[in-house]
Scaffold this active site. Structure first.
Site, mmCIF file in Angstrom:
data_model
loop_
_atom_site.group_PDB
_atom_site.id
_atom_site.type_symbol
_atom_site.label_atom_id
_atom_site.label_comp_id
_atom_site.label_asym_id
_atom_site.label_seq_id
_atom_site.Cartn_x
_atom_site.Cartn_y
_atom_site.Cartn_z
ATOM 1 N N LYS A 25 -18.701 -20.411 0.445
ATOM 2 C CA LYS A 25 -18.154 -21.403 1.219
ATOM 3 C C LYS A 25 -16.877 -20.828 1.871
ATOM 4 C CE LYS A 25 -20.999 -24.970 1.360
ATOM 5 N NZ LYS A 25 -21.265 -25.927 2.203
ATOM 6 N N ASP A 85 -18.185 -32.030 -1.496
ATOM 7 C CA ASP A 85 -18.975 -32.067 -2.851
ATOM 8 C C ASP A 85 -18.034 -31.146 -3.696
ATOM 9 O OD1 ASP A 85 -20.328 -29.834 -1.985
ATOM 10 O OD2 ASP A 85 -21.642 -30.911 -1.391
HETATM 11 C C1 LIG Z 1 -22.655 -23.472 -4.188
HETATM 12 C C2 LIG Z 1 -23.296 -23.781 -3.117
HETATM 13 N N1 LIG Z 1 -24.482 -23.470 -2.764
HETATM 14 C C3 LIG Z 1 -25.181 -23.839 -1.753
HETATM 15 C C4 LIG Z 1 -24.880 -25.133 -1.024
HETATM 16 C C5 LIG Z 1 -25.836 -25.466 0.018
HETATM 17 O O1 LIG Z 1 -25.283 -25.367 1.396
HETATM 18 P P1 LIG Z 1 -25.488 -26.150 2.762
HETATM 19 O O2 LIG Z 1 -25.200 -27.464 2.295
HETATM 20 O O3 LIG Z 1 -25.251 -25.622 3.868
HETATM 21 O O4 LIG Z 1 -27.056 -26.158 2.462
HETATM 22 C C6 LIG Z 1 -23.385 -25.501 -1.204
HETATM 23 C C7 LIG Z 1 -22.834 -26.705 -0.311
HETATM 24 O O5 LIG Z 1 -22.123 -27.274 -0.698
HETATM 25 C C8 LIG Z 1 -22.820 -25.009 -2.344
HETATM 26 O O6 LIG Z 1 -21.582 -25.376 -2.469
#
Ligand SMILES: Cc1ncc(COP(=O)(O)O)c(C=O)c1O
Length: 412
Positions: A85, A135
């Site tokens: 992120k 989150d």
């Molecule tokens: C560690 C991690 N993986 C995957 C995702 C999924 O990303 P997206 O919400 O863009 O689908 C998030 C989203 O916060 C995340 O924190």
């Protein structure tokens, strides 16, 4: 013996709208494209601490599952933030600040990254307040970007975001506001307060009338995908990419970049979500963006989203071949398998709850003959996974794996 209990429930939906055998289309290019990629790469690679993250070969997993290869892009070390992120939120903050400095007449032309980081616009930057709901990981990236560039920052979290995740955001100097309800409630509250107080929302999800910033967030993620394609050994081209989905931004970014890079013969892309928060899966079944209600109380906190990002859907609705769901228990088992060195002979891998949904998806699919066939998995398959986070919530990681991330790294 199976890597995961084959009784664990899995749902699979083929996407009838997927486009195969054709170059990326205008609909997807309107969201993510090669020019946007070059701009993102030019910006992010100039930030202090930029380094390509490792691509681990999960050789033991591939042997056990009779697949050609499994490759795990380990994002745990990205900019010291613990997740991929860092590429998205902070990039969108940089873009927004550059635009705003010009709009306010502080700069005559768009400042360079070096100028933005130089401190010469400190006063003007302090007057700009950026905000978002999160989150955990997205808010951390935004807070880090705001601290890096020197603007104000207010981050909203919902009821079930852990104390560890709250503290990790606050550590970057942001004001953190906890609101009742789920992630989508926090999104709405952040937007309402921003409208009232003149703050700038840097959200990782798009909605009608709000597209520019989330597009920047996704464009930032594409850097990670391109790194992975270039790290694969010569002659290895992914046949499959299994991608975890929250609002779909990560998956869309990787799908679009794969489509740009590999062209018409691109890999088969599978989106994997927790069964408790499967908005992309439901949208694929309905053929249109579909909201999933409830408290979305999955352990995979980064994936606890009930509404798809409309921009992400523009890419995924024709770019993803299949949508799957897995359970929290399958994810926890995968975290342990990674920590125990059961999947990779080179080293134990610290993978957080949301990092392993794609891994759980490929293991469960490869173990079950009907799913294996449905997804075209065989001994020639080369599977790419995005290990989207490390132990971003260290306490929870220790509780789920039975020892700390540090102990796992030491090989204990
Ligand atoms: C560690 C991690 N993986 C995957 C995702 C999924 O990303 P997206 O919400 O863009 O689908 C998030 C989203 O916060 C995340 O924190």
């Amino acid at each position: 013996m199976s890597l995961l209990n084959s009784q664990y429930p899995v749902q699979l939906a083929h996407n009838a709208q997927v486009i195969k055998g054709r170059a990326i289309g205008d609909r997807q290019l309107a969201v993510l494209n090669a020019e946007g990629f070059e701009v993102a790469k030019g910006e992010i690679s100039r930030w202090p601490g930029y380094a390509v993250t490792p691509l681990c070969e999960l050789d033991r997993a591939a042997d056990q599952l009779a697949l050609g290869g499994i490759w795990y892009k380990d994002e745990a070390g990205r900019f010291g933030l613990g997740s991929f992120k860092a590429l998205g939120g902070a990039y969108a903050v940089a873009r927004l600040l550059k635009r705003e400095l010009v709009a306010r007449g502080v700069c005559a032309a768009v400042p360079s990254t070096e100028e933005l980081l130089s401190g010469q616009y400190a006063e003007a930057l302090k007057a700009i307040v950026v905000t978002c709901a999160t989150d955990g990981n997205h808010g951390r990236s935004v807070a880090w970007g705001c601290q890096l560039f020197g603007c104000g920052c207010v981050i909203y979290i919902h009821a079930t975001v852990s104390e560890g995740r709250r503290a990790a955001i606050a550590a970057y100097g942001a004001e953190v506001v906890r609101v009742p309800g789920n992630y989508d409630d926090a999104v709405r509250q952040a937007a309402a307060d921003a409208a009232e107080l003149g703050r700038f929302v840097v959200s990782d999800t798009s909605y009608p009338g709000y597209m520019e910033v989330p597009r920047d967030v996704m464009q930032g993620y594409t850097l990670m995908a391109q790194e992975a394609f270039e790290q694969l050994p010569e002659g290895v081209k992914p046949t499959h990419i299994f991608l975890q989905g929250g609002v779909g931004g990560l998956a869309a970014a990787v799908v679009a970049q794969a489509w740009l890079h590999y062209g018409a013969e691109r890999p088969h892309c599978v989106v994997v979500e927790p069964d408790l928060a499967a908005c992309l899966y439901e949208s694929a079944k309905q053929g249109a963006p579909t909201v999933v209600e409830g408290d979305l109380d999955t352990l995979m906190a980064g994936l606890a989203c009930g509404e798809v990002s409309l921009l992400a859907w523009e890419v995924l609705s024709e770019g993803a071949s299949d949508f799957m769901t897995v359970t929290d228990q399958a994810a926890v088992d995968c975290m342990r398998l990674m920590a125990n060195g059961a999947l990779c002979s080179e080293r134990p891998v610290v993978a957080g709850e949301s990092a392993v949904a794609g891994l759980a998806g490929v293991i469960l699919a490869a173990q079950q003959p009907s799913l294996r066939e449905a997804l075209g998995l065989d001994e020639n398959s080369q599977v790419l996974l995005i290990g989207s986070e490390g132990a971003t919530d260290p306490e929870l990681y220790t509780e789920l794996v039975g020892r700390s991330a540090e102990a796992v790294e030491r090989g204990e």
